[in-house]
Design an enzyme around this catalytic site. Structure first.
Site, mmCIF file in Angstrom:
data_model
loop_
_atom_site.group_PDB
_atom_site.id
_atom_site.type_symbol
_atom_site.label_atom_id
_atom_site.label_comp_id
_atom_site.label_asym_id
_atom_site.label_seq_id
_atom_site.Cartn_x
_atom_site.Cartn_y
_atom_site.Cartn_z
ATOM 1 N N ASP A 1 0.809 -1.219 0.000
ATOM 2 C CA ASP A 1 0.000 0.000 0.000
ATOM 3 C C ASP A 1 0.842 1.269 0.000
ATOM 4 O OD1 ASP A 1 -2.427 1.343 -0.116
ATOM 5 O OD2 ASP A 1 -2.601 1.486 2.061
ATOM 6 N N ASP B 1 -3.331 -4.651 -5.046
ATOM 7 C CA ASP B 1 -2.567 -3.388 -5.131
ATOM 8 C C ASP B 1 -1.094 -3.562 -5.462
ATOM 9 O OD1 ASP B 1 -4.810 -1.895 -4.517
ATOM 10 O OD2 ASP B 1 -4.305 -1.658 -2.418
ATOM 11 N N ASP C 1 -13.394 1.449 5.372
ATOM 12 C CA ASP C 1 -12.166 1.865 4.707
ATOM 13 C C ASP C 1 -11.366 2.804 5.597
ATOM 14 O OD1 ASP C 1 -12.904 0.490 2.374
ATOM 15 O OD2 ASP C 1 -14.055 2.193 1.645
#
Length: 376
Positions: free
Chosen positions: A166, A204, A356
């Site tokens: 991330d 990701d 989130d």
């Protein structure tokens, strides 16, 4: 960017990983709404990611999508006339422990419980493994895969421990370095068993790799290619899918070029791609995008795509907001029988109701958010 808080077997972590407890059975029949626990979205363009931290969907870095499916039969549009129809596709496994299941069990009289139980908790969802715990990873993965095998269903597991995960965002973490990651993958693979299983490999990790230097990116991609080979060698019935971001992130040809470098075009390491993990883009947009990526990838003819439909019922917000945006709804239920050529499965990689980071701690379950997503 995936808010990590998905189902994980034994040893729940601060990011919201769960442990296997109950034994409720789920289904992947065509009903609206599904379950799952996972991280938050990513960022290049307001894109949420897989099972971890939050991520954007239209303007920030996009997030990966959960994909998982076993091609058990040819799609009606590609089946030759006169041939015997293969057996019905396998069904997805619902792991008996997740934050939403725990909440429903602990709050039977809550006015939201019936809706959340019926439209989210009763659906099969991906199980995330987002902590670097080499000593226990094999047994925890095995607990999920053996549970699915015992019920004749297909589990979906998410490997989410790549170093520099991330880009240091809300879902940061992972293994300390690629050597440690390679060793972790070896132990992860040892828990896959011999039955059908879908592996969503590192949301990701490819779409959101711009924060790495060219050399570091090449090293990561080499490690991902190795991971796919190791996973498929450990269990030839495992289907491994690679990070394609989503339709609002990179152009298809650009994403395909990155995927090729990471081994996604090789039958030895890949069964295809996943998209829309922890994001909100419509299923139709993802189908079109994924087919473009697969065409540009130019890999073996059997490669397919899996799409995270857990929160895309209303599509992505027009303003590109990715962090628990209002007005979103659960999407198509998880299934391995999409009826769409090249689309292997609709999955719930991100668990609806897991924040989130705006409606609660990243990865934590929010009943109010879950109820909003589940109500028509």
């Amino acid at each position: 960017m995936v808010a990590v808080a998905s189902v994980v077997v034994a040893l729940g972590t601060a990011t919201g990983l769960l442990s296997a407890l109950g034994d409720r059975d789920g289904s992947d029949e065509a009903q609206p709404g599904l379950v799952g626990s996972s991280p938050a979205p990513s960022s290049p363009s307001a894109v949420p990611s897989a099972s971890g931290p939050a991520s954007p969907t239209a303007s920030a870095a996009p997030s990966p999508s959960a994909s998982a499916s076993v091609k058990a039969s040819a799609s009606p549009s590609t089946r030759k006339a006169g041939t015997v129809s293969p057996k019905a596709p396998a069904r997805l496994y619902r792991h008996p422990s997740s934050q939403v299941l725990d909440w429903v069990q602990d709050h039977p009289r809550d006015w939201r419980a019936e809706v959340i139980a019926a439209r989210i908790a009763d659906r099969p969802a991906a199980v995330w493994f987002a902590d670097h715990t080499p000593a226990t990873i094999t047994s925890r993965v095995r607990a999920v895969t053996s549970g699915g095998a015992a019920r004749g269903r297909v589990p979906v597991v998410v490997a989410y421990a790549i170093p520099d995960r991330d880009c240091g965002g809300a879902s940061q973490g992972g293994a300390p370095d690629l050597g440690a990651y390679d060793a972790w993958i070896d132990r992860f693979a040892a828990g896959l068993g011999s039955g059908e299983v879908v592996v969503v490999l590192e949301p990701d990790s490819i779409a959101q790799s711009e924060c790495l230097s060219a050399a570091a990116r090449a090293d990561r991609f080499a490690s991902l290619a190795r991971a796919g080979r190791v996973l498929k060698a450990a269990n030839p019935r495992a289907r491994v899918y690679y990070d394609a971001g989503h339709s609002g992130w990179r152009p298809a040809a650009e994403q395909a070029a990155l995927l090729r470098q990471a081994g996604a075009a090789s039958a030895a390491s890949s069964d295809g791609i996943f998209s829309n993990v922890s994001n909100f883009h419509t299923t139709s947009a993802e189908i079109a995008y994924d087919r473009q990526v697969l065409a540009a990838l130019d890999g073996p003819s059997g490669l397919g795509a899996v799409i995270d439909t857990s929160r895309n019922g209303n599509g992505a917000p027009p303003d590109g907001e990715w962090c628990d945006p209002a007005g979103r709804k659960i999407g198509r239920p998880p299934t391995l029988d999409t009826g769409e050529p090249e689309i292997d499965a609709y999955l719930w990689v991100k668990l609806p109701g897991e924040s989130d980071g705006c409606k609660g701690t990243p990865g934590a379950f929010s009943p109010s958010y879950a109820y909003d997503l589940a109500t028509p």
